[in-house]
Design an enzyme around this catalytic site. Structure first.
Site, PDB file in Angstrom:
ATOM      1  N   CYS A  90       0.862  -1.183   0.000  1.00  0.00           N
ATOM      2  CA  CYS A  90       0.000   0.000   0.000  1.00  0.00           C
ATOM      3  C   CYS A  90       0.898   1.231   0.000  1.00  0.00           C
ATOM      4  O   CYS A  90       1.640   1.452   0.954  1.00  0.00           O
ATOM      5  CB  CYS A  90      -0.912   0.000   1.222  1.00  0.00           C
ATOM      6  SG  CYS A  90      -2.021   1.425   1.303  1.00  0.00           S
ATOM      7  N   HIS A  92       0.099   4.686  -0.227  1.00  0.00           N
ATOM      8  CA  HIS A  92      -0.276   5.773   0.686  1.00  0.00           C
ATOM      9  C   HIS A  92      -0.098   5.313   2.128  1.00  0.00           C
ATOM     10  O   HIS A  92       0.296   6.090   3.002  1.00  0.00           O
ATOM     11  CB  HIS A  92      -1.717   6.239   0.415  1.00  0.00           C
ATOM     12  CG  HIS A  92      -2.739   5.682   1.349  1.00  0.00           C
ATOM     13  ND1 HIS A  92      -3.375   4.472   1.131  1.00  0.00           N
ATOM     14  CD2 HIS A  92      -3.213   6.153   2.533  1.00  0.00           C
ATOM     15  CE1 HIS A  92      -4.209   4.224   2.128  1.00  0.00           C
ATOM     16  NE2 HIS A  92      -4.142   5.227   2.993  1.00  0.00           N
ATOM     17  N   HIS A 225      -8.278  -3.759  -7.548  1.00  0.00           N
ATOM     18  CA  HIS A 225      -8.520  -2.327  -7.653  1.00  0.00           C
ATOM     19  C   HIS A 225      -8.887  -1.968  -9.097  1.00  0.00           C
ATOM     20  O   HIS A 225      -8.393  -2.584 -10.042  1.00  0.00           O
ATOM     21  CB  HIS A 225      -7.276  -1.529  -7.281  1.00  0.00           C
ATOM     22  CG  HIS A 225      -6.831  -1.681  -5.850  1.00  0.00           C
ATOM     23  ND1 HIS A 225      -6.481  -2.892  -5.304  1.00  0.00           N
ATOM     24  CD2 HIS A 225      -6.649  -0.754  -4.866  1.00  0.00           C
ATOM     25  CE1 HIS A 225      -6.112  -2.718  -4.038  1.00  0.00           C
ATOM     26  NE2 HIS A 225      -6.209  -1.427  -3.761  1.00  0.00           N
ATOM     27  N   ASP A 251     -10.141   6.116  -3.442  1.00  0.00           N
ATOM     28  CA  ASP A 251      -8.946   6.619  -2.768  1.00  0.00           C
ATOM     29  C   ASP A 251      -8.896   8.138  -2.843  1.00  0.00           C
ATOM     30  O   ASP A 251      -9.022   8.723  -3.915  1.00  0.00           O
ATOM     31  CB  ASP A 251      -7.700   6.015  -3.433  1.00  0.00           C
ATOM     32  CG  ASP A 251      -6.482   6.042  -2.532  1.00  0.00           C
ATOM     33  OD1 ASP A 251      -6.368   6.970  -1.711  1.00  0.00           O
ATOM     34  OD2 ASP A 251      -5.634   5.150  -2.664  1.00  0.00           O
ATOM     35  N   CYS A 255      -2.900   7.335  -4.774  1.00  0.00           N
ATOM     36  CA  CYS A 255      -2.695   5.891  -4.714  1.00  0.00           C
ATOM     37  C   CYS A 255      -1.289   5.515  -5.187  1.00  0.00           C
ATOM     38  O   CYS A 255      -0.966   5.649  -6.370  1.00  0.00           O
ATOM     39  CB  CYS A 255      -3.740   5.137  -5.531  1.00  0.00           C
ATOM     40  SG  CYS A 255      -3.671   3.346  -5.273  1.00  0.00           S
TER      41      CYS A 255
END
Length: 336
Positions: A90, A92, A225, A251, A255
């Site tokens: 991930c 972020h 996603h 998001d 992202c």
């Protein structure tokens, strides 16, 4: 039995939340963060749903838990917990976790300004700037990213037939560029994109079963996603995106793994050069600066080493308890 209690520090990365669990995380088995991730999913996923879902979290909630590194040459390991599951990587979340961890003395790098971070997707090397108390920015050198498939098609409710590419940047993304039946994300509200995305992701994975599997880690698979692209708000930006994840989240940040996947797609198609900055806007207009750092091989496929640079802010602390004996919603719920 002691009441499960979690000390947390909350922040956000360019608008998207990050909740770092400082204490209360369970001991996990495994020689890598991916093995620890699988152990967590098997025995402790109630912690994720309890801390991320309502009423203790919300639809966009994202979090992390720090662990000692498996390799002593590295600084720290991280488990990502989100409404969408335990992601392999991930972006972020990494930027937010590093910011929170450094500012609060939870991460002690061997070399100031650099962190070697073990993620379930692999080693991520970090640079950060901390001239005083606050971390000004974090730059992550992400895992190998690549264009997995191109010019696929699927029928979308309301819009009709859509073509899309699938690229990997730590997670698999279906990337929908402007075309005949979709002129760009700028023409859609977040709620409409969420409505379309939920069914579209299901149809993509049903139409292309076993088509998107990481060649070095078979537990990373399928499109998780959707990345809708469109016209930037700022003419100095390179592109804009709206990333759908979980069951009803867009998001708020640009992202990080999505930016990596987007750059892998564009580089493979000759639309982005090695070393060229890619300024990527989020739905709300916040930006990450991406760059293709190198071209590499991944199991015979052309891949890139992408970097993503952004910022995060720390804004609060909280103590959260999860008491299944007293609270019928202790392990969380979602209203879809």
């Amino acid at each position: 039995m002691a009441l499960p209690t979690f000390e947390c520090i909350d922040g956000h990365t360019c608008g998207n939340p990050v909740r770092l669990v400082v204490s209360g995380g369970p001991p996990l088995k495994g020689s890598s963060m991916n093995e620890k991730r699988l152990h967590f999913l098997k025995e402790y996923d109630w912690i994720r749903t309890g801390l991320m879902f309502e009423p203790r979290g919300h639809d966009m909630m994202s979090g992390s838990i720090l662990y000692p590194p498996s390799n002593p040459a590295n600084d720290i390991g991280v488990l990502f917990i989100e409404t969408s599951g335990c992601l392999p990587m991930c972006g972020h979340g990494t930027i937010g976790t590093i910011t929170i961890g450094i500012e609060n003395g939870l991460i002690h790098p061997k070399i100031k300004g650099r962190v070697r971070l073990e993620t379930p997707a692999g080693l991520v090397e970090i640079e950060y700037a901390q001239p005083k108390e606050k971390v000004e920015w974090v730059k992550l050198i992400n895992v190998k990213s690549y264009l997995a498939e191109t010019e696929l098609s699927v029928k979308c409710p309301e819009l009709g037939e859509l073509t899309f590419d699938v690229a990997y940047g730590g997670n698999f993304y279906a990337i929908i560029d402007p075309q005949k039946n979709f002129l760009g994300m700028h023409d859609f509200s977040a709620s409409k994109l969420i409505q379309l995305s939920r069914e579209l992701r299901k149809r993509i994975n049903e139409k292309y079963p076993n088509s998107f599997i990481h060649p070095e880690n078979y537990s990373i698979r399928d499109v998780s996603h959707l990345l809708w692209t469109g016209r930037p708000l700022d003419d100095k930006s390179s592109g804009r995106n709206a990333v759908f994840y979980g069951d009803k989240a867009i998001d708020r940040s640009p992202c990080g793994t999505g930016t990596s996947a987007r750059m892998a797609q564009l580089y493979s198609k000759g639309k982005l050069e090695l070393g060229e900055d890619y300024v990527h806007e989020s739905f709300i207009g916040s930006t990450f600066v991406g760059k293709v750092e190198a071209e590499v091989d991944l199991d015979g496929k052309q891949a890139i080493i992408p970097s993503v640079k952004g910022w995060a802010k720390v804004y609060g602390r909280n103590t959260i308890t999860i008491d299944p004996e007293d609270d019928p919603y202790a392990h969380g719920f979602q209203v879809v």
